[in-house]
Write a protein that holds these residues in place. Structure first.
Motif, PDB file in Angstrom:
ATOM      1  N   GLU A  82     -19.458 -40.035  62.776  1.00  0.00           N
ATOM      2  CA  GLU A  82     -18.614 -40.833  63.666  1.00  0.00           C
ATOM      3  C   GLU A  82     -17.692 -41.734  62.858  1.00  0.00           C
ATOM      4  OE1 GLU A  82     -19.285 -43.147  67.805  1.00  0.00           O
ATOM      5  OE2 GLU A  82     -20.556 -43.835  66.148  1.00  0.00           O
ATOM      6  N   THR A  88     -17.938 -38.297  68.261  1.00  0.00           N
ATOM      7  CA  THR A  88     -18.165 -39.511  69.040  1.00  0.00           C
ATOM      8  C   THR A  88     -19.606 -39.471  69.525  1.00  0.00           C
ATOM      9  OG1 THR A  88     -17.435 -38.474  71.099  1.00  0.00           O
ATOM     10  CG2 THR A  88     -15.775 -39.695  69.828  1.00  0.00           C
ATOM     11  N   ARG A  89     -20.182 -40.654  69.686  1.00  0.00           N
ATOM     12  CA  ARG A  89     -21.533 -40.779  70.245  1.00  0.00           C
ATOM     13  C   ARG A  89     -21.422 -41.656  71.486  1.00  0.00           C
ATOM     14  NH1 ARG A  89     -25.258 -43.472  66.630  1.00  0.00           N
ATOM     15  NH2 ARG A  89     -23.521 -44.852  66.263  1.00  0.00           N
ATOM     16  N   THR A  90     -21.953 -41.161  72.595  1.00  0.00           N
ATOM     17  CA  THR A  90     -21.834 -41.874  73.852  1.00  0.00           C
ATOM     18  C   THR A  90     -23.197 -41.990  74.517  1.00  0.00           C
ATOM     19  OG1 THR A  90     -19.652 -40.859  74.120  1.00  0.00           O
ATOM     20  CG2 THR A  90     -20.592 -41.930  76.055  1.00  0.00           C
ATOM     21  N   ARG A  91     -23.556 -43.199  74.924  1.00  0.00           N
ATOM     22  CA  ARG A  91     -24.799 -43.436  75.650  1.00  0.00           C
ATOM     23  C   ARG A  91     -24.674 -42.887  77.069  1.00  0.00           C
ATOM     24  NH1 ARG A  91     -29.108 -44.286  72.753  1.00  0.00           N
ATOM     25  NH2 ARG A  91     -28.592 -45.528  70.954  1.00  0.00           N
TER      26      ARG A  91
END
Length: 153
Positions: A82, A88-91
């Motif tokens: 990232e 991308t890292r998404t909760r």
């Protein structure tokens, strides 16, 4: 049940499957290092990218299963990917425990460069593609056997 014949010395280092796999693994992964360096990737990060190029987005749990790696092992790699702009890292909403990883446009475009790597590895190994396909098939059997083998203490 057939008798297993392991020869005169069943502990001969050069006859150990674990030794051959260990040396081969280190050697082949070492071949990747200079190929991945221009992209800013380590070999484990490359494996994550391969999984995402195959199917994205994926949850960390899905990546963990595909890559046979613990989520805690993946976490620092995903943070690094990232930070260099590849993913991308998404909760998750409403479940914030779910973390979804997706490719950025830069990460998607990197695939075109990475497509040359398998060709280069085949060249560097100096082996026929059919030999490598056979090796892959045999290693698949080894992996399957270790997945189903009962644990022994």
């Amino acid at each position: 049940m057939a008798t297993i014949d392991l020869g005169d010395d069943p502990l001969d280092l050069d006859r150990q499957v674990c030794f051959a796999l260990s040396v081969a693994s280190r050697s082949v992964i070492g071949m990747y290092r200079p190929l991945l360096e221009p992209m800013g990737l380590t070999h484990p990060q490359y494996l994550v990218m391969l999984a995402l190029w195959q199917s994205a987005p994926r949850t960390v749990h899905e990546l963990s299963g595909v890559l046979r790696a613990e989520p805690a092992t993946l976490s620092p790699m995903l943070k690094r990917l990232e930070s260099i702009g590849y993913v991308t890292r998404t909760r998750g909403v409403p479940d914030e425990r779910t973390l979804t990883v997706d490719l950025t446009d830069t990460g998607r475009k990197l695939r075109a460069t990475a497509e040359q790597i398998p060709y280069r590895v085949v060249e560097l190994l100096g082996m026929e593609v059919s030999e490598l396909e056979h090796l892959h098939q045999v290693l698949g059997k080894v992996i399957a056997a270790t997945d189903t083998a009962p644990e022994r203490a």
